[in-house]
Design an enzyme around this catalytic site. Structure first.
Site, PDB file in Angstrom:
ATOM      1  N   LEU A 100       2.781   0.699   6.408  1.00 48.72           N
ATOM      2  CA  LEU A 100       2.891  -0.334   5.386  1.00 48.72           C
ATOM      3  C   LEU A 100       1.675  -1.251   5.415  1.00 48.72           C
ATOM      4  O   LEU A 100       1.061  -1.457   6.464  1.00 48.72           O
ATOM      5  CB  LEU A 100       4.151  -1.180   5.626  1.00 48.72           C
ATOM      6  CG  LEU A 100       5.523  -0.587   5.315  1.00 48.72           C
ATOM      7  CD1 LEU A 100       5.837   0.622   6.200  1.00 48.72           C
ATOM      8  CD2 LEU A 100       6.617  -1.636   5.497  1.00 48.72           C
ATOM      9  N   CYS A 101       1.347  -1.796   4.227  1.00 47.22           N
ATOM     10  CA  CYS A 101       0.341  -2.848   4.135  1.00 47.22           C
ATOM     11  C   CYS A 101      -1.048  -2.340   4.556  1.00 47.22           C
ATOM     12  O   CYS A 101      -1.571  -1.415   3.956  1.00 47.22           O
ATOM     13  CB  CYS A 101       0.803  -4.047   4.968  1.00 47.22           C
ATOM     14  SG  CYS A 101      -0.100  -5.581   4.679  1.00 47.22           S
ATOM     15  N   ILE A 102      -1.648  -2.910   5.577  1.00 48.99           N
ATOM     16  CA  ILE A 102      -2.976  -2.510   6.045  1.00 48.99           C
ATOM     17  C   ILE A 102      -2.910  -1.392   7.079  1.00 48.99           C
ATOM     18  O   ILE A 102      -3.940  -0.785   7.414  1.00 48.99           O
ATOM     19  CB  ILE A 102      -3.735  -3.734   6.624  1.00 48.99           C
ATOM     20  CG1 ILE A 102      -5.228  -3.427   6.849  1.00 48.99           C
ATOM     21  CG2 ILE A 102      -3.075  -4.208   7.916  1.00 48.99           C
ATOM     22  CD1 ILE A 102      -6.005  -3.027   5.610  1.00 48.99           C
TER      23      ILE A 102
END
Length: 215
Positions: free
Chosen positions: A134-136
């Site tokens: 998720l995300c970065i």
């Protein structure tokens, strides 16, 4: 019941795991009928950030000790992770993923990946089991695997840096996931976009649903 490993990068968005993403990932796992076990590398954080002021603090904190706050103490050192004991592994985001799990936040495509993180990813791939990011966190997946299809949302600079590593970036918006069929990697942008907590919940839920579908 399927068992999913959740790798935390500390505690707090600016220097550790993003707490909403971590918690909502665990909630999605439980709601969808699976179990989770939290892990974190037993190493010091890159630095400590005051989450009120945004300023760096003259402290040293351990990633595993800090991540234990989110896990309510039920957490293991990532060195103990064995792919054969789990059906999948998931990496929530937060700057800690790009500072403590790897050095992407500081070094971009020239980053280094924590040895336990790299081993966990490679062993999971070798076992033919899914990886969620998720995300970065997809940045560290790209660094380890190279030719993987993934997303961090729509940030052009970050996407270009990831593609420098050999990955193919797919632009996405809230809740959307990208699935790499070869490596069984499932990614979603979460707070790489200007998101609400409810949008984070949708993204986390969609990642876990796909993991459980193919695990």
């Amino acid at each position: 019941m399927k068992n999913i490993a959740v790798v935390l990068a500390g505690n707090g968005v600016y220097d550790g795991a993003e707490i909403h993403e971590a918690t909502l990932t665990m909630l999605a796992i439980a709601q969808q009928g699976a179990n989770y076990q939290c892990f974190a590398p037993d190493t010091n954080q890159a630095h400590v950030i005051n989450h009120l002021s945004g300023e760096e603090m003259p402290e040293t904190r351990n990633v595993l000790v800090e991540a234990a706050r989110i896990a309510r103490g039920n957490i293991k050192a990532l060195s103990e992770y064995k792919a054969e004991e789990f059906d999948a592994i998931v990496f929530p985001g937060g700057f800690g993923a790009a500072k403590n799990l790897c050095t992407f936040a500081f070094d971009g495509p020239n980053c280094k990946v924590n040895a336990d993180v790299e081993r966990a990813i490679k062993e999971t791939v070798s076992a033919g089991k899914p990886i969620g990011a998720l995300c970065i966190s997809p940045a560290l997946i790209a660094k380890v695997l190279g030719d993987v299809q993934l997303t961090i949302g729509s940030d052009k600079g970050t996407a270009e840096a990831i593609e420098t590593l050999g990955a193919k970036h797919i632009t996405t918006t809230h809740g959307e996931i990208v699935v790499d069929e070869k490596y069984k990697v499932i990614t979603t942008p979460c707070y790489m976009l200007d998101a609400t907590i409810s949008q984070i919940a949708v993204g986390a839920s969609n990642v876990i649903a796909k993991i459980l579908e193919i695990a």
